[in-house]
Design a protein around this motif. Sequence first.
Motif, PDB file in Angstrom:
ATOM      1  N   LEU A  90       0.829  -1.197   0.000  1.00  0.00           N
ATOM      2  CA  LEU A  90       0.000   0.000   0.000  1.00  0.00           C
ATOM      3  C   LEU A  90       0.874   1.263   0.000  1.00  0.00           C
ATOM      4  N   ASP A  91       1.870   1.302   0.876  1.00  0.00           N
ATOM      5  CA  ASP A  91       2.744   2.473   0.930  1.00  0.00           C
ATOM      6  C   ASP A  91       3.572   2.613  -0.338  1.00  0.00           C
ATOM      7  N   ASN A  92       3.904   1.477  -0.939  1.00  0.00           N
ATOM      8  CA  ASN A  92       4.658   1.523  -2.187  1.00  0.00           C
ATOM      9  C   ASN A  92       3.861   2.132  -3.328  1.00  0.00           C
ATOM     10  N   VAL A  93       2.602   1.720  -3.462  1.00  0.00           N
ATOM     11  CA  VAL A  93       1.843   2.231  -4.615  1.00  0.00           C
ATOM     12  C   VAL A  93       1.506   3.712  -4.439  1.00  0.00           C
ATOM     13  N   ALA A 108      -5.930   4.468  -3.340  1.00  0.00           N
ATOM     14  CA  ALA A 108      -4.894   3.434  -3.450  1.00  0.00           C
ATOM     15  C   ALA A 108      -5.458   2.074  -3.080  1.00  0.00           C
ATOM     16  N   ILE A 109      -6.241   2.038  -1.988  1.00  0.00           N
ATOM     17  CA  ILE A 109      -6.853   0.770  -1.569  1.00  0.00           C
ATOM     18  C   ILE A 109      -7.798   0.259  -2.655  1.00  0.00           C
ATOM     19  N   HIS A 110      -8.560   1.188  -3.220  1.00  0.00           N
ATOM     20  CA  HIS A 110      -9.497   0.828  -4.279  1.00  0.00           C
ATOM     21  C   HIS A 110      -8.764   0.231  -5.486  1.00  0.00           C
ATOM     22  N   MET A 111      -7.667   0.883  -5.893  1.00  0.00           N
ATOM     23  CA  MET A 111      -6.923   0.392  -7.057  1.00  0.00           C
ATOM     24  C   MET A 111      -6.269  -0.962  -6.768  1.00  0.00           C
ATOM     25  N   ASN A 122      -0.933  -4.981   2.964  1.00  0.00           N
ATOM     26  CA  ASN A 122      -0.050  -4.758   4.108  1.00  0.00           C
ATOM     27  C   ASN A 122       1.149  -5.693   4.135  1.00  0.00           C
ATOM     28  N   ARG A 123       1.369  -6.388   3.017  1.00  0.00           N
ATOM     29  CA  ARG A 123       2.542  -7.252   2.927  1.00  0.00           C
ATOM     30  C   ARG A 123       3.714  -6.465   2.367  1.00  0.00           C
ATOM     31  N   TYR A 124       4.893  -7.077   2.459  1.00  0.00           N
ATOM     32  CA  TYR A 124       6.089  -6.436   1.912  1.00  0.00           C
ATOM     33  C   TYR A 124       6.419  -7.053   0.559  1.00  0.00           C
ATOM     34  N   PRO A 125       7.109  -6.307  -0.309  1.00  0.00           N
ATOM     35  CA  PRO A 125       7.348  -6.785  -1.679  1.00  0.00           C
ATOM     36  C   PRO A 125       7.940  -8.195  -1.758  1.00  0.00           C
ATOM     37  N   HIS A 126       8.840  -8.555  -0.839  1.00  0.00           N
ATOM     38  CA  HIS A 126       9.468  -9.871  -0.972  1.00  0.00           C
ATOM     39  C   HIS A 126       8.483 -11.016  -0.753  1.00  0.00           C
TER      40      HIS A 126
END
Lengths: 247, 252
Positions: A90-93, A108-111, A122-126
């Motif tokens: 979420l923070d990334n997008v 952002a949540i909607h997209m 709420n997960r991390y990219p890895h």
Amino acid sequence: MSKLVLEQIEKGFDEQLILADLSFGVNDGEFVSLLGPSGSGKSTIFHLIGGLYQPDQGTIYLNGQDIVGKKGSISYMPQTPALLPWRTILDNVMLGAELAHQPDRNQAIHMLRRAGLAEYSNRYPHELSGGMKQRAAFVRSLLSPQPFICLDEPFSALDEFTRLEMQKWLLSIWEEERPSVLFVTHNIEEAIFLSDRIIVLGSKPAQVIKEFDITFNRPRTEDLTLTNEFLAIKKEIFQTLRGVLDD
Amino acid sequence: MLKKSFLPLSAIIGLLTAWETTSRLFDIPSWILPAPVAIFQEAIQSWDNYRHHLLSTISLTISGLVIGITIGIAIAIMLHLMPRVREAVYPLLIMSQNIPIIVLAPLLVIWFGFGILPKLLIIILVCFFPITVAMVDGLRQTSPELVHYMKMAGASKKQIFTKLELPHAIPQMFSGLKISATYSVMGAVISEWLGAQNGIGVYMTLASSSFRTDRVFVAIFFIMLLCMLLFAVILLLEKYLLKWRPSQEESS
Ligand SMILES: Nc1ncnc2c1ncn2[C@@H]1O[C@H](COP(=O)(O)OP(=O)(O)OP(=O)(O)O)[C@@H](O)[C@H]1O
Ligand SMILES: [Mg+2]
């Protein structure tokens, strides 16, 4: 409205001319693909549009404004997802938006929901697969404030199945919002399936060899890729590209 | 967790038992090597005698460590933001670390006397360096891919620093912190040897000059404990702040 025009761009690195007298444009709401051999200078074109480098000659206009050397005029999706590993999805997008002003969390949540990434926000990219990361990177470019989107081979690192899924997903989103897109790819089929227009680039130095208008109706489905018209265009583009490589 | 600590724990218990039995069996004089049980008894009995030493060392260590960390981070950021200065100063910094702190200490005493200042300076000197080096590397090694994206997205220099380079350097900073934490206790004890009223270092000197070897061991035990506690605090902090990192099993 967002309309991009490149006029007689010339760019060289250390005596070597990469782009010479390169002119083309992308109209408002148009999806244009750049097709060219590896090393022909496609990424360099993006870096010029993005303001990372200055062209040696020529001008770049976005909506009639000269954007040469201006960083952050376009929304950009690089070949690798380039997500910040310490930020949640979420923070990334929201990063692209955050650089310019206050990001809109709800949007952002909607997209993310539309990208099928709701459970992963709420997960991390890895913790995500390659395809999911690319989707997140694409959502980030959609949420960026700049309306003009540049995609640099976004799917080239994915396997065949994921790639097709991603193409269909990209089309479904694009057909709703209709942003202007400049798309770089090596893949002829991908270019035909997605684009309104394909620009074939020659190499050393890169210039526009030929343009193809792709007039298939939208929304497009994957059955399209099996029709004779599709194969005919594919063949034509393939021959043009082979001509480029033979030179 | 329980399984993981089983092996080292049984090794420690085995070692202590062997120590205890040999010192009883061969009747080793306690001023040469006191038995663990004797050391333990001494630790409990004279708690009131050395408590103030312990507290003094703890507060000295923590103050020095905190100041050292702050200075270390500040220097790292400064060097990163001024590449020309970094080029000039960085080799000097590395060279300065070849000076053993123990030879610097008398100089500091000559210059600054026997007060708290030279003692803090010694701790700061041993603490800041590991952090600075680790963090300068961390700030510099930001993935070019991410820098590239940030620039294309129109990020300012300040945004690239705060949103990309700084968070990227945090894991490296923690590896520096762990080294600094252990060094800080050593620095504190050395500084106390040079002349102080209170501190585990003082307690140790007094004990060794009166051949109270059991007290020397008590001091050693508490120095180890302090090191381990500081280390544990940093590990906890790291775990909390860096929960985004793939766990060990995944990354190996
Ligand atoms: N910063 C640079 N300095 C020097 N040469 C460069 C630089 N950037 C690109 N080039 C050169 O420009 C040429 C075109 O590079 P570019 O990355 O634009 O190709 P590309 O068409 O995107 O290739 P690919 O399809 O493999 O991604 C290459 O020969 C490359 O070596
Ligand atoms: Mg490229």
